[in-house]
Design a protein around this motif. Structure first.
Motif, PDB file in Angstrom:
ATOM      1  N   ILE A 138      41.844  60.057  39.985  1.00 24.75           N
ATOM      2  CA  ILE A 138      40.738  59.078  39.981  1.00 24.75           C
ATOM      3  C   ILE A 138      41.257  57.663  40.238  1.00 24.75           C
ATOM      4  CG2 ILE A 138      39.172  60.378  38.461  1.00 24.75           C
ATOM      5  CD1 ILE A 138      40.079  58.168  36.291  1.00 24.75           C
ATOM      6  N   ALA A 139      42.569  57.477  40.090  1.00 17.58           N
ATOM      7  CA  ALA A 139      43.127  56.111  40.217  1.00 17.58           C
ATOM      8  C   ALA A 139      42.853  55.457  41.581  1.00 17.58           C
ATOM      9  CB  ALA A 139      44.611  56.131  39.910  1.00 17.58           C
ATOM     10  N   PRO A 140      43.137  56.118  42.724  1.00 18.51           N
ATOM     11  CA  PRO A 140      42.934  55.429  44.018  1.00 18.51           C
ATOM     12  C   PRO A 140      41.489  54.955  44.260  1.00 18.51           C
ATOM     13  CG  PRO A 140      44.291  57.371  44.313  1.00 18.51           C
ATOM     14  CD  PRO A 140      43.748  57.430  42.926  1.00 18.51           C
ATOM     15  N   PRO A 141      40.462  55.833  44.115  1.00 19.72           N
ATOM     16  CA  PRO A 141      39.099  55.315  44.359  1.00 19.72           C
ATOM     17  C   PRO A 141      38.696  54.237  43.363  1.00 19.72           C
ATOM     18  CG  PRO A 141      39.009  57.569  43.524  1.00 19.72           C
ATOM     19  CD  PRO A 141      40.438  57.285  43.843  1.00 19.72           C
ATOM     20  N   PHE A 142      39.155  54.384  42.122  1.00 26.42           N
ATOM     21  CA  PHE A 142      38.837  53.425  41.068  1.00 26.42           C
ATOM     22  C   PHE A 142      39.414  52.041  41.408  1.00 26.42           C
ATOM     23  CE2 PHE A 142      39.276  52.121  36.442  1.00 26.42           C
ATOM     24  CZ  PHE A 142      37.931  52.184  36.160  1.00 26.42           C
ATOM     25  N   LEU A 143      40.680  52.037  41.850  1.00 28.43           N
ATOM     26  CA  LEU A 143      41.349  50.762  42.180  1.00 28.43           C
ATOM     27  C   LEU A 143      40.737  50.125  43.435  1.00 28.43           C
ATOM     28  CD1 LEU A 143      45.069  51.687  41.393  1.00 28.43           C
ATOM     29  CD2 LEU A 143      43.676  49.989  40.195  1.00 28.43           C
ATOM     30  N   ILE A 144      40.401  50.970  44.420  1.00 22.63           N
ATOM     31  CA  ILE A 144      39.814  50.434  45.664  1.00 22.63           C
ATOM     32  C   ILE A 144      38.436  49.822  45.373  1.00 22.63           C
ATOM     33  CG2 ILE A 144      38.884  51.068  47.941  1.00 22.63           C
ATOM     34  CD1 ILE A 144      41.210  53.178  48.046  1.00 22.63           C
ATOM     35  N   ALA A 145      37.625  50.550  44.588  1.00 22.75           N
ATOM     36  CA  ALA A 145      36.291  50.026  44.236  1.00 22.75           C
ATOM     37  C   ALA A 145      36.434  48.717  43.464  1.00 22.75           C
ATOM     38  CB  ALA A 145      35.529  51.054  43.401  1.00 22.75           C
ATOM     39  N   GLY A 146      37.419  48.662  42.552  1.00 28.01           N
ATOM     40  CA  GLY A 146      37.664  47.456  41.762  1.00 28.01           C
ATOM     41  C   GLY A 146      38.076  46.286  42.635  1.00 28.01           C
ATOM     42  N   LEU A 147      38.876  46.584  43.654  1.00 26.75           N
ATOM     43  CA  LEU A 147      39.344  45.529  44.570  1.00 26.75           C
ATOM     44  C   LEU A 147      38.151  44.926  45.324  1.00 26.75           C
ATOM     45  CD1 LEU A 147      41.774  44.102  45.964  1.00 26.75           C
ATOM     46  CD2 LEU A 147      41.699  45.915  47.669  1.00 26.75           C
ATOM     47  N   ILE A 148      37.286  45.815  45.829  1.00 32.81           N
ATOM     48  CA  ILE A 148      36.122  45.340  46.607  1.00 32.81           C
ATOM     49  C   ILE A 148      35.200  44.481  45.730  1.00 32.81           C
ATOM     50  CG2 ILE A 148      34.047  46.082  47.863  1.00 32.81           C
ATOM     51  CD1 ILE A 148      35.737  48.635  48.640  1.00 32.81           C
ATOM     52  N   THR A 149      34.866  44.998  44.533  1.00 33.41           N
ATOM     53  CA  THR A 149      33.923  44.254  43.679  1.00 33.41           C
ATOM     54  C   THR A 149      34.541  42.948  43.174  1.00 33.41           C
ATOM     55  OG1 THR A 149      34.593  45.589  41.788  1.00 33.41           O
ATOM     56  CG2 THR A 149      32.596  46.266  42.928  1.00 33.41           C
ATOM     57  N   SER A 150      35.869  42.956  42.938  1.00 37.43           N
ATOM     58  CA  SER A 150      36.502  41.710  42.450  1.00 37.43           C
ATOM     59  C   SER A 150      36.551  40.652  43.552  1.00 37.43           C
ATOM     60  CB  SER A 150      37.893  41.984  41.901  1.00 37.43           C
ATOM     61  OG  SER A 150      38.753  42.397  42.932  1.00 37.43           O
ATOM     62  N   ILE A 151      36.665  41.086  44.806  1.00 41.67           N
ATOM     63  CA  ILE A 151      36.632  40.122  45.923  1.00 41.67           C
ATOM     64  C   ILE A 151      35.245  39.458  45.970  1.00 41.67           C
ATOM     65  CG2 ILE A 151      36.616  39.902  48.457  1.00 41.67           C
ATOM     66  CD1 ILE A 151      38.855  42.026  48.506  1.00 41.67           C
ATOM     67  N   LEU A 152      34.215  40.282  45.860  1.00 40.44           N
ATOM     68  CA  LEU A 152      32.839  39.743  45.891  1.00 40.44           C
ATOM     69  C   LEU A 152      32.601  38.784  44.723  1.00 40.44           C
ATOM     70  CD1 LEU A 152      30.869  43.004  46.811  1.00 40.44           C
ATOM     71  CD2 LEU A 152      31.424  41.088  48.313  1.00 40.44           C
ATOM     72  N   LEU A 153      33.065  39.193  43.534  1.00 38.77           N
ATOM     73  CA  LEU A 153      32.875  38.352  42.344  1.00 38.77           C
ATOM     74  C   LEU A 153      33.678  37.050  42.455  1.00 38.77           C
ATOM     75  CD1 LEU A 153      31.428  38.447  39.562  1.00 38.77           C
ATOM     76  CD2 LEU A 153      33.574  39.243  38.600  1.00 38.77           C
ATOM     77  N   GLY A 154      34.905  37.157  42.967  1.00 40.44           N
ATOM     78  CA  GLY A 154      35.755  35.979  43.133  1.00 40.44           C
ATOM     79  C   GLY A 154      35.142  34.987  44.115  1.00 40.44           C
ATOM     80  N   LEU A 155      34.581  35.508  45.212  1.00 39.94           N
ATOM     81  CA  LEU A 155      33.927  34.629  46.200  1.00 39.94           C
ATOM     82  C   LEU A 155      32.732  33.920  45.560  1.00 39.94           C
ATOM     83  CD1 LEU A 155      34.024  36.941  49.369  1.00 39.94           C
ATOM     84  CD2 LEU A 155      35.306  34.823  49.016  1.00 39.94           C
ATOM     85  N   PHE A 156      31.977  34.689  44.769  1.00 40.30           N
ATOM     86  CA  PHE A 156      30.812  34.098  44.114  1.00 40.30           C
ATOM     87  C   PHE A 156      31.249  33.029  43.100  1.00 40.30           C
ATOM     88  CE2 PHE A 156      27.548  33.896  40.801  1.00 40.30           C
ATOM     89  CZ  PHE A 156      26.438  33.583  41.581  1.00 40.30           C
ATOM     90  N   ALA A 157      32.325  33.327  42.328  1.00 42.61           N
ATOM     91  CA  ALA A 157      32.819  32.360  41.331  1.00 42.61           C
ATOM     92  C   ALA A 157      33.291  31.081  42.013  1.00 42.61           C
ATOM     93  CB  ALA A 157      33.952  32.981  40.520  1.00 42.61           C
ATOM     94  N   ASN A 158      33.991  31.229  43.135  1.00 46.80           N
ATOM     95  CA  ASN A 158      34.446  30.048  43.904  1.00 46.80           C
ATOM     96  C   ASN A 158      33.253  29.194  44.318  1.00 46.80           C
ATOM     97  OD1 ASN A 158      37.200  29.883  44.022  1.00 46.80           O
ATOM     98  ND2 ASN A 158      37.409  31.181  45.836  1.00 46.80           N
ATOM     99  N   ARG A 159      32.220  29.868  44.790  1.00 45.90           N
ATOM    100  CA  ARG A 159      31.022  29.157  45.241  1.00 45.90           C
ATOM    101  C   ARG A 159      30.315  28.492  44.046  1.00 45.90           C
ATOM    102  NH1 ARG A 159      28.078  28.433  49.519  1.00 45.90           N
ATOM    103  NH2 ARG A 159      25.803  28.473  49.379  1.00 45.90           N
ATOM    104  N   PHE A 160      30.294  29.195  42.933  1.00 47.16           N
ATOM    105  CA  PHE A 160      29.618  28.682  41.736  1.00 47.16           C
ATOM    106  C   PHE A 160      30.274  27.375  41.262  1.00 47.16           C
ATOM    107  CE2 PHE A 160      28.696  28.320  37.217  1.00 47.16           C
ATOM    108  CZ  PHE A 160      27.337  28.595  37.173  1.00 47.16           C
ATOM    109  N   VAL A 161      31.617  27.368  41.158  1.00 47.43           N
ATOM    110  CA  VAL A 161      32.281  26.165  40.620  1.00 47.43           C
ATOM    111  C   VAL A 161      32.204  24.976  41.584  1.00 47.43           C
ATOM    112  CG1 VAL A 161      33.857  27.440  39.101  1.00 47.43           C
ATOM    113  CG2 VAL A 161      34.594  26.853  41.400  1.00 47.43           C
ATOM    114  N   THR A 162      31.965  25.256  42.857  1.00 47.71           N
ATOM    115  CA  THR A 162      31.869  24.130  43.795  1.00 47.71           C
ATOM    116  C   THR A 162      30.435  23.609  43.934  1.00 47.71           C
ATOM    117  OG1 THR A 162      31.781  25.747  45.590  1.00 47.71           O
ATOM    118  CG2 THR A 162      33.906  24.667  45.210  1.00 47.71           C
ATOM    119  N   THR A 163      29.449  24.451  43.655  1.00 51.85           N
ATOM    120  CA  THR A 163      28.067  24.001  43.874  1.00 51.85           C
ATOM    121  C   THR A 163      27.264  23.776  42.590  1.00 51.85           C
ATOM    122  OG1 THR A 163      27.372  26.282  44.133  1.00 51.85           O
ATOM    123  CG2 THR A 163      27.819  25.067  46.156  1.00 51.85           C
TER     124      THR A 163
END
Lengths: 175, 195
Positions: A138-163
């Motif tokens: 289960i590790a590979p799909p779990f880590l890949i899904a985590g990577l994708i969602t963390s990228i989306l969340l990180g982009l949103f957080a970056n946008r949040f702190v600037t706006t």
């Protein structure tokens, strides 16, 4: 990180409540896999890095786990254990990176590192509590899904702190 | 003792009856009972996540053959011991989830400063849920979040401590406790029956 001497507990409670609200929003978003998580509730932890003290930050992490456990009812189950392990790992890693690299690392990088730490700890817990050695499957799909969602969340957080004007106000008052 | 904490305390007294249960049939009955408790306290039951957990854990344990060989799928052995181990673990985890839901359904209060903070967090959570619906427009999303957080920091949303104290009856909880431990004892008496 901020260096207040007196803890602003109301502000921490507000951010913790915001994390709870985001986790209920996430609950309403349809997911392709029942156990998949976007991790929206981690947003207050990511933006909190810039406006909280160390003690307030770890208190926020603890409140997030307990609050989510109480609302979903899973506080005294293995899900509560997974949530505690994942949140403590991710908040520790994110805080360390924020302290060490300061402005040299974006919230996107911090989000990815935090999610990876959380997922590694949760896979280890899954190995110990649930699946045994089969956890490696289960590790590979779990880590890949985590990577994708963390990228989306990180982009949103970056946008949040600037706006966000709310964030700007608290950032200025914490300096 | 606060009324809100009665379910929590009875739940804690039930936990060992689940953890130390070796008989899978008795554990299955205890799991059904835990689901019934959660449903009776207003929680919902979803079949799919529980089925995925049961099938996933059973499959994971089949990777380590154990006990009587039932049949083979190609060269993959399906063993009785592995199936029992996997489903035993799944029933235990499912029962803990639903028992946990029952335990926190009366909003237990925790002692000390942390308890006060959790109450404050739940107060703000209620305020956020109420205020969010009044915020129009919700686009741009960050602008809407800003509005929400600014409104919550206004003095009219100052924290007021509120306690939810439902009328908790002790007798049904004692019956639940006795039934869980009766199932535990039956599991011990019929340790080898039927599996």
């Amino acid at each position: 990180m901020t260096h207040r001497t007196k803890m602003n507990v109301e502000f921490v409670a507000l951010l913790a409540a915001f994390a709870l609200f985001l986790s209920t929003v996430e609950y309403m978003i349809p997911k392709p896999i029942p156990f998949m998580r976007i991790g929206l509730a981690n947003l207050p932890l990511i933006i909190g890095l810039g406006v909280l003290t160390y003690r307030e930050y770890f208190l926020l992490a603890l409140l997030k786990v307990i609050g989510q456990g109480l609302i979903s009812g899973t506080l005294f189950s293995y899900i509560g254990l997974f949530s505690l392990g994942g949140t403590l790992a991710s908040s520790t890693v994110m805080l360390l990176l924020f302290i060490v690299f300061k402005e040299k690392i974006s919230l996107l990088g911090i989000s990815i590192a935090g999610a990876t730490a959380s997922n590694v700890v949760q896979i280890e817990l899954a190995r110990l509590v649930l699946f045994g050695s089969a956890a490696r499957f289960i590790a590979p799909p779990f880590l890949i899904a985590g990577l994708i969602t963390s990228i989306l969340l990180g982009l949103f957080a970056n946008r949040f702190v600037t706006t966000s004007t709310w964030y700007k106000k608290h950032k200025e008052s914490s300096l | 003792m606060k009324k809100n904490n009665i379910r929590l305390l009875f739940g804690i007294a039930i936990l060992p009856a689940l953890f130390f249960q070796n008989n899978i049939t008795a554990l299955f009955l205890q799991t059904l009972y835990a689901i019934f408790l959660a449903l009776s306290s207003g929680r919902k039951f979803k079949l799919l996540p529980n089925l995925i957990l049961l099938v996933g854990l059973s499959l994971a344990h089949l990777l380590q053959p154990n006990g009587l060989l039932l049949f083979t799928l190609g060269s993959f052995p399906i063993t009785l011991g592995s199936l029992i181990l996997g489903s035993h673990k799944a029933f235990l985890l499912i029962s803990l989830i639903y028992l946990s839901q029952y335990m926190v359904s009366s909003r237990p209060t925790f002692p000390g400063k942390l308890g006060a903070l959790i109450s404050m967090q739940l107060f703000y959570f209620g305020q956020i849920s109420l205020t969010w619906s009044t915020i129009v427009p919700k686009k741009p999303f960050i602008g809407a979040i800003d509005k929400l957080l600014f409104q919550l920091e206004e003095p009219s949303h100052d924290y007021k401590e509120t306690f939810l104290s439902k009328d908790e009856k002790i007798l049904p909880k004692v019956i639940h406790l006795i039934l869980f431990w009766t199932l535990f004892s039956l599991g011990k008496v019929f340790a080898n029956w039927p599996l």
